[in-house]
Design a protein around this motif. Structure first.
Motif, PDB file in Angstrom:
ATOM      1  N   PRO A 106     -18.933  39.122 -11.243  1.00 44.21           N
ATOM      2  CA  PRO A 106     -17.674  38.767 -10.575  1.00 44.21           C
ATOM      3  C   PRO A 106     -17.922  38.366  -9.128  1.00 44.21           C
ATOM      4  CG  PRO A 106     -17.417  40.799 -11.840  1.00 44.21           C
ATOM      5  CD  PRO A 106     -18.878  40.465 -11.847  1.00 44.21           C
ATOM      6  N   GLY A 107     -17.127  37.413  -8.632  1.00 45.18           N
ATOM      7  CA  GLY A 107     -17.295  36.944  -7.251  1.00 45.18           C
ATOM      8  C   GLY A 107     -17.205  38.079  -6.258  1.00 45.18           C
ATOM      9  N   ARG A 108     -18.057  38.027  -5.241  1.00 47.20           N
ATOM     10  CA  ARG A 108     -18.146  39.149  -4.317  1.00 47.20           C
ATOM     11  C   ARG A 108     -17.518  38.865  -2.956  1.00 47.20           C
ATOM     12  NH1 ARG A 108     -23.266  39.455  -6.990  1.00 47.20           N
ATOM     13  NH2 ARG A 108     -24.222  38.084  -5.439  1.00 47.20           N
ATOM     14  N   THR A 109     -17.041  37.638  -2.715  1.00 44.37           N
ATOM     15  CA  THR A 109     -16.509  37.348  -1.384  1.00 44.37           C
ATOM     16  C   THR A 109     -15.018  37.031  -1.388  1.00 44.37           C
ATOM     17  OG1 THR A 109     -16.993  34.984  -1.550  1.00 44.37           O
ATOM     18  CG2 THR A 109     -18.726  36.406  -0.688  1.00 44.37           C
ATOM     19  N   GLY A 110     -14.347  37.247  -2.501  1.00 45.83           N
ATOM     20  CA  GLY A 110     -12.932  36.940  -2.544  1.00 45.83           C
ATOM     21  C   GLY A 110     -12.108  37.942  -1.753  1.00 45.83           C
ATOM     22  N   ARG A 111     -10.874  37.564  -1.466  1.00 44.59           N
ATOM     23  CA  ARG A 111      -9.983  38.438  -0.729  1.00 44.59           C
ATOM     24  C   ARG A 111      -9.459  39.525  -1.655  1.00 44.59           C
ATOM     25  NH1 ARG A 111      -9.557  33.640  -0.523  1.00 44.59           N
ATOM     26  NH2 ARG A 111      -7.884  33.575  -2.051  1.00 44.59           N
ATOM     27  N   GLY A 112      -9.363  40.736  -1.132  1.00 44.27           N
ATOM     28  CA  GLY A 112      -8.806  41.834  -1.900  1.00 44.27           C
ATOM     29  C   GLY A 112      -9.660  42.237  -3.085  1.00 44.27           C
ATOM     30  N   GLY A 113     -10.963  41.915  -3.080  1.00 45.07           N
ATOM     31  CA  GLY A 113     -11.849  42.337  -4.156  1.00 45.07           C
ATOM     32  C   GLY A 113     -11.847  41.383  -5.335  1.00 45.07           C
ATOM     33  N   GLY A 114     -11.041  40.299  -5.302  1.00 46.45           N
ATOM     34  CA  GLY A 114     -11.010  39.352  -6.411  1.00 46.45           C
ATOM     35  C   GLY A 114     -12.155  38.366  -6.334  1.00 46.45           C
ATOM     36  N   GLN A 115     -12.160  37.445  -7.306  1.00 50.97           N
ATOM     37  CA  GLN A 115     -13.203  36.431  -7.306  1.00 50.97           C
ATOM     38  C   GLN A 115     -13.027  35.469  -6.141  1.00 50.97           C
ATOM     39  OE1 GLN A 115     -13.549  34.376 -11.024  1.00 50.97           O
ATOM     40  NE2 GLN A 115     -15.069  35.843 -11.757  1.00 50.97           N
ATOM     41  N   ALA A 116     -14.156  34.936  -5.691  1.00 54.10           N
ATOM     42  CA  ALA A 116     -14.128  33.965  -4.606  1.00 54.10           C
ATOM     43  C   ALA A 116     -13.449  32.685  -5.066  1.00 54.10           C
ATOM     44  CB  ALA A 116     -15.551  33.673  -4.145  1.00 54.10           C
ATOM     45  N   GLY A 117     -12.490  32.202  -4.277  1.00 56.03           N
ATOM     46  CA  GLY A 117     -11.801  30.965  -4.591  1.00 56.03           C
ATOM     47  C   GLY A 117     -12.402  29.783  -3.866  1.00 56.03           C
ATOM     48  N   ALA A 118     -11.746  28.641  -4.002  1.00 56.53           N
ATOM     49  CA  ALA A 118     -12.230  27.429  -3.341  1.00 56.53           C
ATOM     50  C   ALA A 118     -12.267  27.614  -1.825  1.00 56.53           C
ATOM     51  CB  ALA A 118     -11.344  26.241  -3.711  1.00 56.53           C
ATOM     52  N   GLY A 119     -11.284  28.333  -1.285  1.00 56.85           N
ATOM     53  CA  GLY A 119     -11.258  28.555   0.159  1.00 56.85           C
ATOM     54  C   GLY A 119     -12.432  29.391   0.635  1.00 56.85           C
ATOM     55  N   ASP A 120     -12.829  30.377  -0.166  1.00 57.45           N
ATOM     56  CA  ASP A 120     -13.992  31.192   0.192  1.00 57.45           C
ATOM     57  C   ASP A 120     -15.268  30.364   0.176  1.00 57.45           C
ATOM     58  OD1 ASP A 120     -12.735  33.918   0.360  1.00 57.45           O
ATOM     59  OD2 ASP A 120     -12.206  33.417  -1.702  1.00 57.45           O
ATOM     60  N   LEU A 121     -15.382  29.482  -0.810  1.00 57.58           N
ATOM     61  CA  LEU A 121     -16.570  28.615  -0.889  1.00 57.58           C
ATOM     62  C   LEU A 121     -16.625  27.676   0.312  1.00 57.58           C
ATOM     63  CD1 LEU A 121     -16.736  29.825  -3.708  1.00 57.58           C
ATOM     64  CD2 LEU A 121     -17.254  27.547  -4.607  1.00 57.58           C
ATOM     65  N   LEU A 122     -15.463  27.136   0.688  1.00 54.49           N
ATOM     66  CA  LEU A 122     -15.438  26.243   1.850  1.00 54.49           C
ATOM     67  C   LEU A 122     -15.852  26.992   3.113  1.00 54.49           C
ATOM     68  CD1 LEU A 122     -14.752  23.430   2.978  1.00 54.49           C
ATOM     69  CD2 LEU A 122     -12.428  24.260   3.374  1.00 54.49           C
ATOM     70  N   ALA A 123     -15.400  28.239   3.245  1.00 56.99           N
ATOM     71  CA  ALA A 123     -15.772  29.034   4.417  1.00 56.99           C
ATOM     72  C   ALA A 123     -17.277  29.272   4.459  1.00 56.99           C
ATOM     73  CB  ALA A 123     -15.026  30.364   4.400  1.00 56.99           C
ATOM     74  N   LEU A 124     -17.888  29.514   3.315  1.00 55.71           N
ATOM     75  CA  LEU A 124     -19.334  29.731   3.259  1.00 55.71           C
ATOM     76  C   LEU A 124     -20.091  28.476   3.685  1.00 55.71           C
ATOM     77  CD1 LEU A 124     -19.535  31.741  -0.085  1.00 55.71           C
ATOM     78  CD2 LEU A 124     -20.078  32.616   2.201  1.00 55.71           C
ATOM     79  N   VAL A 125     -19.597  27.327   3.261  1.00 53.91           N
ATOM     80  CA  VAL A 125     -20.247  26.065   3.644  1.00 53.91           C
ATOM     81  C   VAL A 125     -20.036  25.791   5.132  1.00 53.91           C
ATOM     82  CG1 VAL A 125     -20.246  23.560   3.315  1.00 53.91           C
ATOM     83  CG2 VAL A 125     -20.084  25.072   1.326  1.00 53.91           C
ATOM     84  N   ARG A 126     -18.798  25.979   5.627  1.00 54.24           N
ATOM     85  CA  ARG A 126     -18.493  25.680   7.030  1.00 54.24           C
ATOM     86  C   ARG A 126     -19.315  26.537   7.992  1.00 54.24           C
ATOM     87  NH1 ARG A 126     -13.300  26.823   8.934  1.00 54.24           N
ATOM     88  NH2 ARG A 126     -13.906  25.611  10.745  1.00 54.24           N
ATOM     89  N   THR A 127     -19.536  27.795   7.619  1.00 53.24           N
ATOM     90  CA  THR A 127     -20.278  28.697   8.503  1.00 53.24           C
ATOM     91  C   THR A 127     -21.786  28.607   8.307  1.00 53.24           C
ATOM     92  OG1 THR A 127     -20.070  30.502   6.889  1.00 53.24           O
ATOM     93  CG2 THR A 127     -18.362  30.329   8.603  1.00 53.24           C
ATOM     94  N   GLY A 128     -22.226  27.842   7.303  1.00 52.14           N
ATOM     95  CA  GLY A 128     -23.664  27.705   7.058  1.00 52.14           C
ATOM     96  C   GLY A 128     -24.265  28.854   6.277  1.00 52.14           C
ATOM     97  N   ARG A 129     -23.447  29.785   5.790  1.00 53.64           N
ATOM     98  CA  ARG A 129     -23.982  30.929   5.038  1.00 53.64           C
ATOM     99  C   ARG A 129     -24.497  30.513   3.667  1.00 53.64           C
ATOM    100  NH1 ARG A 129     -19.552  35.229   4.500  1.00 53.64           N
ATOM    101  NH2 ARG A 129     -21.214  36.224   3.273  1.00 53.64           N
ATOM    102  N   ALA A 130     -23.902  29.483   3.095  1.00 59.69           N
ATOM    103  CA  ALA A 130     -24.354  28.980   1.791  1.00 59.69           C
ATOM    104  C   ALA A 130     -24.016  27.498   1.731  1.00 59.69           C
ATOM    105  CB  ALA A 130     -23.673  29.742   0.656  1.00 59.69           C
ATOM    106  N   THR A 131     -25.012  26.651   1.613  1.00 59.37           N
ATOM    107  CA  THR A 131     -24.773  25.206   1.706  1.00 59.37           C
ATOM    108  C   THR A 131     -25.313  24.433   0.509  1.00 59.37           C
ATOM    109  OG1 THR A 131     -26.798  24.949   3.007  1.00 59.37           O
ATOM    110  CG2 THR A 131     -24.731  25.215   4.225  1.00 59.37           C
TER     111      THR A 131
END
Length: 406
Positions: A5-30
């Motif tokens: 299950p996704g580990r970076t979603g809000r409230g313990g849920g799966q990571a959504g498109a917004g979480d993926l975009l945040a990872l790319v924008r911050t350089g944590r996962a590209t």
């Protein structure tokens, strides 16, 4: 294999498109592989969510990255935030002057205008004028009005960030409780002929601090900027976020009592701003026959090497430094930045004298006392960044993608 299950979603849920975009924008996962690894999502799920971001025009593919496998193979395609899909409008109001700009989503100034605009003329007139400035700047920058994703505004008064309302501003007569967001949105719509866009409002010192910290000191976990112009205010950034207090009043150091009987514009006696701001120095110069009416006049005199202005600026710096000794002891910042009309050698020298004399050595052992890097653009850059971080926060991304139908 579906993956964990996704580990970076809000409230313990799966990571959504917004979480993926945040990872790319911050350089944590590209890369797609890195996104799978960080989130625990399957390859198919990552692909589906990235597809929404590509269709919105918010992501693009960059150059191939290094080949991780010792067996060789094709390089991983990197993912990049596409900062060309929209622009931001920003404005920074001072008491008698304003600056406005069109910025890219990464903070590059694409077009800029400054001119006389007095807050004492009232919000309706001032915000209406800004709407016209924005329309002209977009044409100058070669961008359409429908490319604007939001507007950021810095104002010289305390702001409730939840409502965008200025709360009892001492130097903004007629602005208390006024619907700034709504009026500026209408002014832009009327002049540019486009649909309304989100408008965010914050205190000028807050946004200057935010812009300076993000661009020059991103690793500083406790950053303080003090703006000394017609008034005095401070912006505090802690952990990368603006610290506003419970209703936007944090950093209002200009109204700390310093034992003087001087009358402040807020109606009280003995405020720091009444004795050490650019306006206070200008009044003292005027009493000696030197033509000065504002902090900007003092700035010009300092630039010309006027000895009387330099002496008064140093004295004002000492008075501000005395107050900052308490601020530094309380917050223990890594950077203390002096900005505004008085941020020159004389004033900063005075600040250093009292600050290091009064503050505990431990509080200043790792402290950098510096002046502004962005200069008069700091508030614009901070206002633009505020809009971008708001609109591309994970939760907001999901809402915007749904509204776009992707």
């Amino acid at each position: 294999m579906t993956g964990q299950p996704g580990r970076t979603g809000r409230g313990g849920g799966q990571a959504g498109a917004g979480d993926l975009l945040a990872l790319v924008r911050t350089g944590r996962a590209t890369t797609r592989g890195a996104l799978q690894q960080v989130t625990g999502l399957s390859r198919a799920t990552v692909g589906q969510r990235l597809d929404r971001l590509f269709r919105a025009g918010w992501l693009r593919e960059g150059a191939g990255g290094p080949v991780d496998s010792p067996l060789g193979g094709r390089p991983s395609i990197t993912l990049e935030f596409d900062d060309a899909h929209a622009v931001v409008l920003a404005a920074d109001l001072d008491t008698r002057h304003a600056r406005a700009a069109v910025l890219s989503l990464t903070g590059e100034v694409l077009a800029e205008h400054s001119g006389t605009l007095a807050v004492e003329d009232g919000p309706d007139a001032v915000l209406g004028e800004l709407g016209g400035w924005f329309a002209e700047l977009l044409e100058k920058a070669g961008h359409r009005a429908d490319e604007v994703c939001g507007v950021g505004l810095a104002v010289p008064g305390p702001v409730d960030s939840e409502t965008g309302l200025v709360i009892q501003p001492p130097i903004m007569p007629g602005w208390d409780g006024y619907d700034i967001r709504g009026r500026l949105a209408r002014a832009f719509t009327e002049r540019a002929g486009t649909a309304p866009v989100p408008v965010l409002v914050d205190n000028d010192a807050n946004l200057m601090a935010y812009g300076e910290q993000r661009t020059g000191y991103p690793d500083c976990s406790a950053f303080v900027l003090v703006k000394v112009s017609t008034g005095i205010g401070a912006g505090v950034v802690v952990g990368g976020e603006i610290f506003r207090g419970v209703d936007g009043g944090a950093g209002d150091i200009g109204h700390i009592r310093v034992g003087s009987e001087a009358l402040c514009r807020c109606g009280s006696h003995g405020c720091l701003a009444a004795v050490a701001s650019g306006g206070a120095v200008a009044r003292r110069l005027a009493e000696t026959g030197v033509p000065a009416a504002s902090g900007s006049d003092v700035r010009d005199l300092l630039a010309a090497g006027h000895p009387g202005a330099a002496a008064l600026a140093r004295e004002a710096g000492r008075q501000v430094g005395d107050v900052l000794a308490t601020v530094v002891t309380l917050l223990n910042p890594g950077v203390l930045m002096i900005a505004g009309d008085l941020a020159g050698t004389s004033f900063v020298t005075g600040v250093r004298e009292l600050l290091y004399q009064r503050a505990l050595p431990r509080s200043t052992a790792r402290l950098e006392v510096v002046t502004s890097r962005l200069g008069e653009r700091a508030g614009l850059v901070g206002a633009g960044a505020l809009v971008v971080e708001h609109l591309y926060a994970p939760g907001r991304v999901e809402e915007r993608l749904s509204a776009l139908g992707v």
